[in-house]
Design an enzyme around this catalytic site. Structure first.
Site, short mmCIF file in Angstrom:
data_model
loop_
_atom_site.label_atom_id
_atom_site.label_comp_id
_atom_site.label_asym_id
_atom_site.label_seq_id
_atom_site.Cartn_x
_atom_site.Cartn_y
_atom_site.Cartn_z
N CYS A 14 -17.54 -4.56 -18.59
CA CYS A 14 -17.72 -4.21 -16.97
C CYS A 14 -19.02 -4.99 -16.94
O CYS A 14 -19.82 -4.83 -17.46
CB CYS A 14 -17.85 -2.68 -17.09
SG CYS A 14 -18.32 -1.99 -15.92
N CYS A 61 -12.62 0.46 -15.50
CA CYS A 61 -12.82 1.62 -15.46
C CYS A 61 -11.52 2.51 -14.99
O CYS A 61 -11.96 3.47 -14.40
CB CYS A 61 -14.57 1.69 -14.32
SG CYS A 61 -15.07 3.00 -14.42
N ASP A 92 -10.07 4.70 -3.15
CA ASP A 92 -8.37 5.71 -3.52
C ASP A 92 -8.96 5.83 -4.83
O ASP A 92 -10.34 5.66 -5.77
CB ASP A 92 -7.62 4.17 -3.99
CG ASP A 92 -7.68 2.44 -5.29
OD1 ASP A 92 -8.89 3.19 -5.31
OD2 ASP A 92 -6.65 2.24 -5.33
N TYR A 135 -7.23 6.51 4.26
CA TYR A 135 -6.75 5.17 3.13
C TYR A 135 -6.31 3.95 3.85
O TYR A 135 -6.32 2.84 3.73
CB TYR A 135 -6.16 5.57 1.69
CG TYR A 135 -5.98 4.33 0.81
CD1 TYR A 135 -6.79 4.24 0.17
CD2 TYR A 135 -4.81 4.67 0.12
CE1 TYR A 135 -6.62 2.52 -0.67
CE2 TYR A 135 -4.41 2.50 0.19
CZ TYR A 135 -5.48 2.29 -0.31
OH TYR A 135 -4.78 1.68 -1.41
N CYS A 158 -24.89 1.68 -15.10
CA CYS A 158 -24.20 2.24 -14.69
C CYS A 158 -24.57 3.88 -15.43
O CYS A 158 -24.97 3.71 -16.57
CB CYS A 158 -22.64 2.16 -15.94
SG CYS A 158 -21.18 3.89 -15.54
N CYS A 172 -16.64 -0.63 -21.48
CA CYS A 172 -17.51 -0.58 -20.76
C CYS A 172 -18.39 -2.07 -21.49
O CYS A 172 -18.85 -2.61 -20.87
CB CYS A 172 -18.52 0.58 -21.43
SG CYS A 172 -18.05 2.12 -20.96
N GLU A 175 0.97 -1.28 -0.05
CA GLU A 175 0.01 0.20 0.13
C GLU A 175 0.58 1.09 -0.17
O GLU A 175 0.54 2.51 -0.36
CB GLU A 175 -1.25 0.49 1.10
CG GLU A 175 -1.72 -1.66 0.58
CD GLU A 175 -2.65 -0.91 -0.18
OE1 GLU A 175 -3.02 0.13 -0.52
OE2 GLU A 175 -3.43 -1.89 -0.59
#
Length: 319
Positions: free
Chosen positions: A230, A220, A165, A147, A236, A227, A64
């Protein structure tokens, strides 16, 4: 000739509106998104070392820190070397902070290395060398913000936290609020939405956090959303609205060439390669413009990344 009644088309419009309203309601609380996104993740998630059980909480924390503003492809080799050298927080804490800066290599934003070293030292001193489980204890570690604390608690310990994030924020902006991009900085409204979308079940919430992040990273994306691949394209809000262009403040871009950041990187590269203190002349040779070079060096010293010694010599920090 008898005209066609208008009633069927009106009924169709009503049905479509009702369906759209139902989809919007499901998107707001996440019920229509959880299954498709986590199922997609189960099939398409990348096999990354910090996702494997053997990584443990320390491996998750290291990843991270490294992944902030840095792509996975650049992180992977440094991550592997880092964990081979410092498999536990205590191993890193036992070394001077300059060694963390040296091992950071060219990942960029090297203050992250100092912060990770400070976090490892605090873990050793406060928690017996084990990365704490509690969100509040994680948040109290040096260099760990909102975060990172949520990410470690979720990804390492399977807890229920909203992990926001850039990738996740973009997925939520498009799928729920109908905007191409999220705001430049995380807002209270985004945090509220992320909490509303979080599944109640703890295990599902942890999978959802990882899955939405992966969806933003692979599908995305910022510049080229796919798309057609997705799992939630049919729901969406941005796509259903015709994919309207961004109408908010200009998105920030990060220039590099010719900036103080580039000069800092060149100066640090000399110090990382050196086994002994470096004279001023060796640093002067990496950048022609003296004012910018001096400003960059002063910034490195101020940030604790470089330690000045007598006689115009410099080294990575030893304490």
């Amino acid at each position: 000739m008898t005209s066609t009644p208008a009633i069927p088309s009106a009924m169709t419009a009503v049905a479509e509106n009702a369906s759209a309203a139902a989809s919007a309601a499901e998107a707001t609380d996440g019920t229509g998104l959880h299954g498709p996104v986590t199922d997609w993740f189960a099939e398409h998630a990348r096999d990354l070392p910090w996702r494997r059980p053997e990584a443990g909480a320390w491996g998750v924390m290291v990843s991270e820190f490294m992944l902030q503003q840095t792509p996975v492809s650049r992180v992977l080799p440094v991550y592997e070397q880092w964990l081979a050298r410092w498999p536990r927080p205590a191993d890193l804490a036992a070394e001077p902070p300059g060694e963390a800066v040296r091992a950071w290599g060219r990942l960029g934003y090297p203050r992250r290395a100092l912060r990770l070293h400070a976090a490892a030292s605090a873990i050793q001193e406060r928690h017996g060398g084990d990365v704490p489980r509690e969100h509040a204890q994680l948040l109290a570690l040096p260099g760990v913000g909102e975060y990172t604390a949520a990410a470690v608690a979720s990804f390492a310990y399977g807890q229920r936290h909203a992990v926001l994030d850039t990738n996740v924020r973009r997925v939520f902006a498009r799928s729920v609020t109908g905007r191409q991009y999220p705001p430049n900085a995380t807002t209270a409204a985004e945090r509220k939405l992320a909490r509303a979308l979080l599944p109640d079940d703890e295990d599902l919430a942890a999978r959802w956090a990882a899955a939405t992040m992966e969806l933003g990273a692979l599908i995305c994306t910022a510049r080229g959303p796919e798309c057609h691949r997705c799992p939630i394209a049919a729901q969406c809000a941005w796509r259903l609205a015709g994919a309207p262009a961004h109408d908010g403040p200009p998105r920030r871009t990060q220039a590099y060439a010719g900036t103080d950041r580039q000069v800092r990187g060149k100066l640090l590269a000399v110090l990382r390669e050196a086994v002994a203190p470096v004279p001023q002349g060796a640093l002067d040779a990496v950048w022609d413009e003296p004012v910018q070079r001096a400003r960059a060096l002063d910034g490195l010293v101020s940030d604790g990344l470089v330690e000045p010694l007598g006689g115009g010599r410099y080294r990575l920090p030893h304490s």
